[in-house]
Design a protein around this motif. Sequence first.
Motif, mmCIF file in Angstrom:
data_model
loop_
_atom_site.group_PDB
_atom_site.id
_atom_site.type_symbol
_atom_site.label_atom_id
_atom_site.label_comp_id
_atom_site.label_asym_id
_atom_site.label_seq_id
_atom_site.Cartn_x
_atom_site.Cartn_y
_atom_site.Cartn_z
ATOM 1 N N VAL A 111 -6.326 80.589 6.825
ATOM 2 C CA VAL A 111 -4.983 80.851 6.317
ATOM 3 C C VAL A 111 -4.628 82.337 6.288
ATOM 4 N N PHE A 112 -5.623 83.203 6.080
ATOM 5 C CA PHE A 112 -5.316 84.636 6.045
ATOM 6 C C PHE A 112 -5.487 85.304 7.407
ATOM 7 N N GLU A 127 -2.971 75.302 -3.707
ATOM 8 C CA GLU A 127 -3.494 76.412 -4.505
ATOM 9 C C GLU A 127 -4.815 76.927 -3.959
ATOM 10 N N ASN A 128 -5.637 76.014 -3.429
ATOM 11 C CA ASN A 128 -6.881 76.434 -2.792
ATOM 12 C C ASN A 128 -6.606 77.345 -1.600
ATOM 13 N N LEU A 129 -5.597 76.972 -0.820
ATOM 14 C CA LEU A 129 -5.262 77.780 0.351
ATOM 15 C C LEU A 129 -4.593 79.094 -0.036
ATOM 16 N N ALA A 130 -3.854 79.064 -1.140
ATOM 17 C CA ALA A 130 -3.145 80.269 -1.569
ATOM 18 C C ALA A 130 -4.085 81.315 -2.144
ATOM 19 N N PHE A 131 -5.231 80.881 -2.679
ATOM 20 C CA PHE A 131 -6.126 81.797 -3.382
ATOM 21 C C PHE A 131 -6.527 83.026 -2.558
ATOM 22 N N PRO A 132 -7.041 82.880 -1.319
ATOM 23 C CA PRO A 132 -7.404 84.077 -0.556
ATOM 24 C C PRO A 132 -6.224 84.974 -0.214
ATOM 25 N N LEU A 133 -5.010 84.413 -0.207
ATOM 26 C CA LEU A 133 -3.819 85.220 0.058
ATOM 27 C C LEU A 133 -3.409 86.010 -1.182
ATOM 28 N N ARG A 183 -5.382 89.018 -1.677
ATOM 29 C CA ARG A 183 -4.974 90.092 -0.774
ATOM 30 C C ARG A 183 -3.599 90.655 -1.127
ATOM 31 N N GLY A 184 -3.023 90.189 -2.229
ATOM 32 C CA GLY A 184 -1.788 90.785 -2.751
ATOM 33 C C GLY A 184 -0.533 90.448 -1.978
ATOM 34 N N MET A 185 -0.503 89.302 -1.308
ATOM 35 C CA MET A 185 0.690 88.933 -0.544
ATOM 36 C C MET A 185 1.773 88.407 -1.470
ATOM 37 N N SER A 186 3.005 88.468 -1.007
ATOM 38 C CA SER A 186 4.136 87.981 -1.786
ATOM 39 C C SER A 186 4.149 86.460 -1.816
ATOM 40 N N LYS A 187 4.850 85.890 -2.792
ATOM 41 C CA LYS A 187 4.903 84.428 -2.916
ATOM 42 C C LYS A 187 5.531 83.785 -1.686
ATOM 43 N N GLU A 188 6.570 84.407 -1.149
ATOM 44 C CA GLU A 188 7.235 83.853 0.029
ATOM 45 C C GLU A 188 6.288 83.805 1.222
ATOM 46 N N GLU A 189 5.522 84.887 1.395
ATOM 47 C CA GLU A 189 4.580 84.950 2.515
ATOM 48 C C GLU A 189 3.449 83.945 2.325
ATOM 49 N N ILE A 190 2.990 83.816 1.065
ATOM 50 C CA ILE A 190 1.923 82.863 0.754
ATOM 51 C C ILE A 190 2.378 81.437 1.044
#
Length: 376
Positions: A162-163, A107-113, A116-123
């Motif tokens: 990650v981004f 979740e920490n890594l997903a936060f900046p993604l 930026r409005g990325m899709s769940k699959e891309e995240i």
Amino acid sequence: MTAEPDVPQETSSCFARFSDVQKSYDGETLVVKGFNLEVRRGEFVTLLGPSGSGKTTCLMMMAGFETPTHGEILLDGVPINKLPPHKRGIGMVFQNYALFPHMSVAENLAFPLEVRGMSKEEIDSKVANALDMVRLGEFGDRRPGQLSGGQQQRVALARALVFEPELVLMDEPLGALDKNLREEMQFEIKRIHQRLGVTMLYVTHDQTEALTMSDRIAVFNDGIVQQLATPEALYEAPENAFVAYFIGENNRLNGVVKSLESSEEYCTVSLDSGEEVKALPIAISAIGERTQLSLRPERVRLLATESNGESLPDNVFTAEVKEVIYLGDHLRTRVSVCGSEEFIIKTPNADGYPVLKPGQSLRVGWDAQDCRALDA
């Protein structure tokens, strides 16, 4: 050994630039003074200096957390002075990790993604790739508090990458780790940098860290860059006394310039203790000028007490052993010579090198090219 001079950099390859940047917090005292730096795309540049020298302030201005009092900062040719931090697309790694304790690693890594409005699959894909990159693929469900310091720093690094930013800033990221972990992370960060080719601007006060990781190092003191060069050039060819004594260990000998001929490669310095030393003139300009000689401990040779036909260096003196310290792979010997009681000689712990004892008299010597006459 004299380092090769830096190859002039191509302006077109410059990715991040500080142009005549100054910073004052009170309107009077400058903590950064006329800072100019060009970081090439894909380069690892370290800002190195003591606490309060201005290096972290420069990093914070690039990140957007501080505003320059004067000058311009550009990223890929675009001025960013007025651009807020979240629009600069820069990854950032801090000493205290700055991880969200209530979130899992993933979740920490997903936060900046998500921001930026990325899709769940891309995240999910990017998070998995980032965790694999720092070798924490099985730790996505854990909380930061369940990880060691080294693992937390890996997560912080993964979150900054990650981004897929083009520039990553690191502010003393390894300062909280113990020696072994710090050394491990140095090679980890360098490995990732080489693999990704991302541009990195790194701040530290640890000279070994800077020498290990950097393509080039900017040595700071009192808000001014004293020298910008490769690690080898900084160590082998310091341009002033501050750089010489901040990077690695040095023997210092004080004296006055006795001869300085334009037709000769070397100068002669009359030491305060009376001896004369032949040295390489670096930061001196006239006869009678005070100077401080810089000599690396590993450049000093142990010579036979009696002449046995060996080729002698330019400078030869008699010294007395004061202390011998065993450091595993080498010995650190303190001797009294040329008026200095703190003169250090480093020799390998290997066959062929004599075992010295306190009180012993011996001859030591060094070549003029290894002894640099710097500002006093």
